[in-house]
Enzyme design. Sequence first.
Site, mmCIF file in Angstrom:
data_model
loop_
_atom_site.group_PDB
_atom_site.id
_atom_site.type_symbol
_atom_site.label_atom_id
_atom_site.label_comp_id
_atom_site.label_asym_id
_atom_site.label_seq_id
_atom_site.Cartn_x
_atom_site.Cartn_y
_atom_site.Cartn_z
ATOM 1 N N TYR A 37 11.357 33.327 15.884
ATOM 2 C CA TYR A 37 11.255 31.869 15.954
ATOM 3 C C TYR A 37 9.934 31.517 15.283
ATOM 4 C CZ TYR A 37 14.975 31.690 19.522
ATOM 5 O OH TYR A 37 16.165 31.767 20.203
ATOM 6 N N PRO A 50 20.073 23.985 19.819
ATOM 7 C CA PRO A 50 20.287 25.437 19.888
ATOM 8 C C PRO A 50 19.019 26.280 20.013
ATOM 9 C CG PRO A 50 20.642 24.644 17.655
ATOM 10 C CD PRO A 50 20.439 23.435 18.507
ATOM 11 N N LYS A 69 21.097 28.286 24.626
ATOM 12 C CA LYS A 69 21.683 28.077 25.950
ATOM 13 C C LYS A 69 23.140 27.608 25.956
ATOM 14 C CE LYS A 69 18.316 29.090 28.607
ATOM 15 N NZ LYS A 69 18.540 30.439 28.091
ATOM 16 N N TYR A 104 14.652 31.940 29.222
ATOM 17 C CA TYR A 104 15.408 32.406 28.057
ATOM 18 C C TYR A 104 16.525 33.358 28.473
ATOM 19 C CZ TYR A 104 16.292 33.526 23.166
ATOM 20 O OH TYR A 104 16.887 33.668 21.932
ATOM 21 N N HIS A 157 18.165 43.257 22.280
ATOM 22 C CA HIS A 157 16.737 43.228 21.970
ATOM 23 C C HIS A 157 15.934 43.104 23.257
ATOM 24 C CE1 HIS A 157 18.138 41.162 18.001
ATOM 25 N NE2 HIS A 157 18.320 42.464 17.953
HETATM 26 C C1 PHB Z 1 22.167 32.578 16.431
HETATM 27 O O1 PHB Z 1 22.115 33.797 16.238
HETATM 28 O O2 PHB Z 1 23.074 31.882 15.943
HETATM 29 C C2 PHB Z 1 21.127 31.911 17.259
HETATM 30 C C3 PHB Z 1 20.126 32.662 17.850
HETATM 31 C C4 PHB Z 1 19.146 32.050 18.617
HETATM 32 C C5 PHB Z 1 19.177 30.677 18.785
HETATM 33 C C6 PHB Z 1 20.182 29.919 18.212
HETATM 34 C C7 PHB Z 1 21.160 30.528 17.446
HETATM 35 O O3 PHB Z 1 18.204 30.070 19.522
#
Ligand code: PHB
Length: 391
Positions: free
Chosen positions: A201, A292, A296, A384, A72
């Site tokens: 998000y 999470p 990271k 990020y 992405h």
């Molecule tokens: C995931 O796809 O499991 C995932 C993606 C982004 C995050 C945490 C977990 O910030």
Amino acid sequence: MRTQVGIIGAGPAGLFLAHLLHRAGIEAVILENRGREEIEGTIRAGVLEQWTVDLMNQMGLGQRMMREGHFHSGVTFQFGGERHHLDFEGLTGGKRVTVYAQHEVIKDLVAARLADGGTIVFSVRDVQFRGLDGTAPSIAYRVGDRDERLDCDFIAGCDGFHGPSRKAIPAAHRAEYDKTYPFGWLGILAEAPPSWHELIYSRHERGFALLSTRSPEIQRLYVQCDPEDDIANWSDDRIWSEMGMRFGFPGWRLIEGPIFQKSILGMRSFVCDPMQFGRLFIAGDAAHIVPPTGAKGLNLAVADVVVLSRALEAWYRLGRADLLDRYSATCLRRVWKAERFSWYMTTMLHLDPGETPFERRIHIADLDYVVHSRAAMTALAENYVGLPIEE
Ligand code: PHB
Ligand code: APR
């Protein structure tokens, strides 16, 4: 058995380390307490930083990731009824967000390690360290009904948060920094095609939600929940209804499908300083944990072992001890920046039941700032996609 570097744990840290050392002509043996199917089947996170992707490719381990991973250009932030695309690729000179599940990385690394003739001893028990403060450490362990011993020059503790390595650093020699968040994530895997072209998000007054993916047929989604909640309280209908509200957006529909995996995870930040005692070096979740939200965890584990493999190479090739002496300090500088970023993303995006209305408005201002200021967005983007690894 004798080897140069004894590695505890076949997670991302242990497996990447074994591969990096192999490429540097250094022998290593991995001792793992679970079975191969179990480590290859445990559902974990899934975002790789750009340099982690590049490293997999440089090591010749990236074929399946390049075929099956999802790439992405950035992520979407949703709040206050708006969606904003953050163009990480444009802001960082071409670095992308790669979604490729951790257990797929594990499968690729285990297969390649065994194909290279490497040794991974699965299902070991009762790992114990000897002689960490001397020059000839060893690891005692049991496998089946046999007592075994691995003699080595160095030990790499890559055994995750609950493993024995960190605790082998005497308490008087380490400081621990810890924060537990008053919320958790309920994560699901569902048989459904993607609802959006990248990760979302979402900060919502009912709580945070994250939309991610695993394959064209399988989606990974999370909703903020009480970390003490019982998964039995979350019927599939309740999960979809909550997700529908938290991702709700005019003219858009969340694609639902059968849920085949669901679990609740707590969230914490944790750092152990130093990450070394004598001939023991700890890496990854053994040394630090991040919530999470910043994606990271896996990448930090790999960064540690990149630093460790360089230091071990300097030791074996050039007889230099200085990189090993600096291992902990080198790692921790970058670790603390990732801790800061993960904490920032987490506090900005979640609804903390203990916060005042003032603090909530500050988080919304923070989001508003980030999506409208190129400077703020660039700072978020470079964190990020992954900060550089220093020597
Ligand atoms: C995931 O796809 O499991 C995932 C993606 C982004 C995050 C945490 C977990 O910030
Ligand atoms: N003996 C041998 N192996 C052990 C022991 C032990 N006593 N205790 C734990 N292990 C193994 C675990 O079974 C696991 O396979 O060590 C491995 C540690 O792997 P991870 O927990 O994946 O840790 P790490 O390699 O540091 O990777 C960090 O994992 O938890 C995620 O989000 C985290 O993505 C991050 C990544």
